[in-house]
Write an enzyme that holds these catalytic residues in place. Structure first.
Site, PDB file in Angstrom:
ATOM      1  N   SER A  98      -1.015  56.937   5.433  1.00 31.14           N
ATOM      2  CA  SER A  98       0.372  57.286   5.694  1.00 31.14           C
ATOM      3  C   SER A  98       1.183  55.998   5.630  1.00 31.14           C
ATOM      4  O   SER A  98       1.271  55.266   6.608  1.00 31.14           O
ATOM      5  CB  SER A  98       0.582  57.915   7.072  1.00 31.14           C
ATOM      6  OG  SER A  98      -0.021  59.179   7.204  1.00 31.14           O
ATOM      7  N   ILE A 214       2.419  55.686  11.711  1.00 32.96           N
ATOM      8  CA  ILE A 214       1.411  56.173  12.653  1.00 32.96           C
ATOM      9  C   ILE A 214       1.944  57.470  13.240  1.00 32.96           C
ATOM     10  O   ILE A 214       3.065  57.518  13.746  1.00 32.96           O
ATOM     11  CB  ILE A 214       1.135  55.172  13.789  1.00 32.96           C
ATOM     12  CG1 ILE A 214       0.498  53.883  13.252  1.00 32.96           C
ATOM     13  CG2 ILE A 214       0.248  55.804  14.859  1.00 32.96           C
ATOM     14  CD1 ILE A 214      -0.940  54.022  12.810  1.00 32.96           C
ATOM     15  N   GLU A 215       1.148  58.537  13.147  1.00 34.55           N
ATOM     16  CA  GLU A 215       1.508  59.806  13.767  1.00 34.55           C
ATOM     17  C   GLU A 215       0.455  60.126  14.834  1.00 34.55           C
ATOM     18  O   GLU A 215      -0.723  59.861  14.645  1.00 34.55           O
ATOM     19  CB  GLU A 215       1.565  60.962  12.760  1.00 34.55           C
ATOM     20  CG  GLU A 215       2.291  60.647  11.472  1.00 34.55           C
ATOM     21  CD  GLU A 215       1.344  60.186  10.387  1.00 34.55           C
ATOM     22  OE1 GLU A 215       1.543  59.059   9.871  1.00 34.55           O
ATOM     23  OE2 GLU A 215       0.391  60.915  10.082  1.00 34.55           O
ATOM     24  N   ASP A 216       0.915  60.700  15.915  1.00 34.77           N
ATOM     25  CA  ASP A 216       0.022  61.077  17.004  1.00 34.77           C
ATOM     26  C   ASP A 216       0.523  62.393  17.582  1.00 34.77           C
ATOM     27  O   ASP A 216       1.734  62.665  17.568  1.00 34.77           O
ATOM     28  CB  ASP A 216       0.007  59.979  18.074  1.00 34.77           C
ATOM     29  CG  ASP A 216      -1.143  60.114  19.059  1.00 34.77           C
ATOM     30  OD1 ASP A 216      -2.065  60.912  18.786  1.00 34.77           O
ATOM     31  OD2 ASP A 216      -1.128  59.424  20.092  1.00 34.77           O
TER      32      ASP A 216
END
EC number: 4.1.1.22
Length: 320
Positions: A98, A214-216
């Site tokens: 990403s 960054i995805e969370d």
């Protein structure tokens, strides 16, 4: 590239009396114009003009009352997260992990810069030390999330949405959970709330290194107090940005700044909730490009773009 030639191509542009800005000659064509007048399109789709793409940030939540088919409930709650806030409904969402690379630009930062960023009004939430000792300044992503709403519009007030049914590559993750109707201990996969994060870290050498997404996303199982969940997420920001620093260490990339934002919801008893984080990679609708051409987007603020489009602001109705 010949440095002397590049220096000759670099320009200083006048934006008014005693107001000049320096524009560096691009090494890569970042033009990103879709084949549609009113629709953005997914990056890499046929008919686009230019080799570039635009990254747009979004975090949203959606809920639905549980039926007897949990799979369908999950589909509907996800769909509602897609249409809430910045509208990215009716797309075939493809997953990337990403980065925004050397051919990409960020809507609200590089293009149609949010006024609070353009005027250097935003202040860091905190700083972290990177692997080389350089401080990483972490900012609230609210300006970029607002910029996405201004571009795509909302479900009730659509602007330059992605084309219905478009295939759109996105940095994305989501979390889905059911809150039981009964007052009982939670089972596995159940929760009181759901949440999602997005973090975008801009490299300090964007000609040679990528910006990092960054995805969370996750479940909240402690209680049904939204203030407790919000406090957890405010603290969890440092865990998310820790991962930014570690990914930078892995590739020896130093970041100039990070934008971070989150969304969350406490479901009502008997509801299924979804928290979505995504960053579509798009080419811009033709009508979203000012008459001066695509490069003008690098020189104007978001409010100037709204003026050019003759739009009122959706996130601040008192302003254009």
């Amino acid at each position: 590239m010949n440095k002397n030639l590049e220096a000759n191509r670099n320009r200083t542009l006048s934006e008014g009396i005693h107001k000049n800005i320096k524009v560096r000659a691009p090494k890569i064509d970042k033009t990103a114009i879709s084949p549609y007048d009113r629709y953005c399109d997914g990056y890499g789709m046929p008919g686009a003009y230019g080799n570039g793409y635009v990254s747009v940030l979004k975090v949203s939540v959606g809920t639905v009352k549980k039926t007897d088919d949990i799979l369908l409930d999950g589909i509907v709650s996800y769909d509602r997260a897609e249409i809430n806030d910045a509208y990215v409904g009716q797309i075939n969402m493809l997953t990337a992990s990403s980065f925004c690379g050397v051919a990409g630009q960020v809507w609200g930062h590089d293009l149609a810069t949010h006024d609070s960023i353009a005027k250097d009004e935003i202040k860091p939430l905190y700083e972290l030390k990177q692997f080389d000792g350089t401080p990483l300044k972490v900012y609230d992503a609210k300006p970029l999330l607002e910029a996405g709403i201004e571009l795509f519009g909302t479900e009730k007030n659509r602007r330059f949405t992605t084309a219905p049914g478009a295939h759109v590559i996105c940095a994305n993750k989501s979390a889905t959970a059911y809150r039981p109707k009964e007052n009982r201990p939670l089972k596995e996969g159940e929760a009181y709330g759901v949440w999602s994060f997005i973090a975008l870290s801009l490299s300090n050498d964007r000609d040679h290194c990528a910006d990092l997404f960054i995805e969370d996303a996750g479940l909240w199982t402690k209680n049904d107090n939204p203030e407790d969940l919000k406090k957890f997420l405010e603290d969890h920001r440092k865990a998310v940005t820790w991962s930014v620093v570690e990914c930078g260490r892995d590739s020896h990339v130093v970041f100039e700044r990070t934008y971070i934002g989150f969304a969350y919801v406490i479901m009502k008893p008997g509801e299924i909730g979804n928290a979505l984080t995504c960053a579509p990679y798009v080419t811009l609708a033709r009508d979203a490009v000012p008459s001066e051409g695509f490069p003008s987007l690098n020189r104007i603020s978001l409010s100037q773009w709204l003026d050019d489009m003759n739009f009122d602001s959706l996130v601040n109705p008192s302003k254009k």
